[in-house]
Design a protein around this motif. Structure first.
Motif, short mmCIF file in Angstrom:
data_model
loop_
_atom_site.label_atom_id
_atom_site.label_comp_id
_atom_site.label_asym_id
_atom_site.label_seq_id
_atom_site.Cartn_x
_atom_site.Cartn_y
_atom_site.Cartn_z
N THR A 159 -5.12 5.30 0.32
CA THR A 159 -4.36 4.03 -0.05
C THR A 159 -5.15 2.90 0.92
OG1 THR A 159 -2.76 3.84 1.72
CG2 THR A 159 -2.22 4.98 -0.13
N GLN A 182 -4.38 1.77 3.48
CA GLN A 182 -3.42 1.17 4.35
C GLN A 182 -3.94 1.23 5.91
OE1 GLN A 182 0.68 2.43 4.19
NE2 GLN A 182 1.15 0.56 5.26
N ALA A 201 0.78 -1.29 -0.05
CA ALA A 201 -0.04 0.08 0.15
C ALA A 201 0.71 1.26 0.06
CB ALA A 201 -0.75 -0.16 1.15
N PHE A 222 2.37 4.67 -0.97
CA PHE A 222 1.72 5.38 -1.89
C PHE A 222 2.97 6.16 -2.73
CE2 PHE A 222 1.26 10.16 -2.73
CZ PHE A 222 -0.16 9.86 -3.56
#
Length: 242
Positions: free
Chosen positions: A215, A217, A7, A9
């Motif tokens: 994301t 995450q 995840a 970025f």
């Protein structure tokens, strides 16, 4: 611990927009703002900051995001079109009294950056007022872990989340006290980078879970604050997004 595979970025594509500036060379007018970072020097953001138009601000979920900008196609752009990197710390509100193409630069659906003057002056002469730019969102690079600034009272806690790396944003947040038998309590978004919760958490060590708005995450920030935590103080954890 991250629950979303890969995840991390990554930088986005360059896109056209426009940029202006507000305040003077001291950037005093940029302190505080709609994200809740307070004194930007004390919280580590300095003067490389931007107020975002509504389209990018996203009701506060755009706070903490990072962008690269370069001035293009205007006489007042500096030679070589130098790239600057800024963090979103404020909202540039709409001005419906002015046309979107003549003063109402931050009116939706325009994508616009109102920069701290010192940041603007790194890419263009301030006399320009407004310049065309190319921009892209980039990963935020931060030193150390996420910081949590506590406000509120014994029955209500307001937490400002700062120094967020990776995508730079927070979309969801949970808290858990160290007392046995307690699970995770979801916190609600208050404004800017602040999240709130009720309940009795005093006298307990605190851990947080945070999910990136962009994301998805989720990271666990264990033992972010000791059992002796106090309203009005800021605590820095070890964990951060990637």
């Amino acid at each position: 611990m991250a629950t979303t595979a890969d995840a991390r970025f990554r930088a986005m594509q360059w896109t056209p927009a426009h940029a202006t500036f507000y305040g003077d060379e001291t950037a005093a007018e940029t302190m505080g703002g709609a994200c809740g970072y307070g004194n930007l020097h004390a919280t580590g953001y300095g003067t490389d900051t931007a107020a975002l138009s509504t389209t990018l601000f996203l009701d506060g979920y755009g706070c903490g995001t990072c962008y690269q900008l370069r001035c293009v196609g205007a006489p007042d752009c500096y030679r070589g079109s130098p790239v600057i990197t800024v963090t979103a710390t404020n909202l540039c509100p709409p001005n419906w009294a002015q046309d979107s193409n003549n003063g109402g630069w931050c009116n939706p659906p325009r994508t616009h950056f109102d920069l701290a003057k010192p940041a603007f002056m790194k890419m263009a002469a301030w006399r320009a007022g407004i310049v065309p730019v190319m921009y892209r969102r980039v990963p935020c690079k931060r030193q150390g872990g996420i910081r949590f600034a506590f406000q509120g009272n014994p029955h209500w806690m307001l937490v400002y989340v700062m120094n967020v790396a990776g995508a730079g944003d927070v979309g969801e947040m949970w808290v858990k006290g160290s007392a046995g038998g307690q699970g995770w309590t979801r916190m609600s978004h208050n404004w800017g980078v602040s999240y709130q919760t009720g309940g009795q958490l005093a006298g307990q060590g605190l851990s947080f879970k945070l999910t990136s708005y962009t994301t998805g995450q989720t990271i666990l920030v264990a033992d972010a604050a000791p059992s002796t935590w106090s309203i009005g103080l800021t605590y820095q954890a070890r964990a951060n997004f990637r």
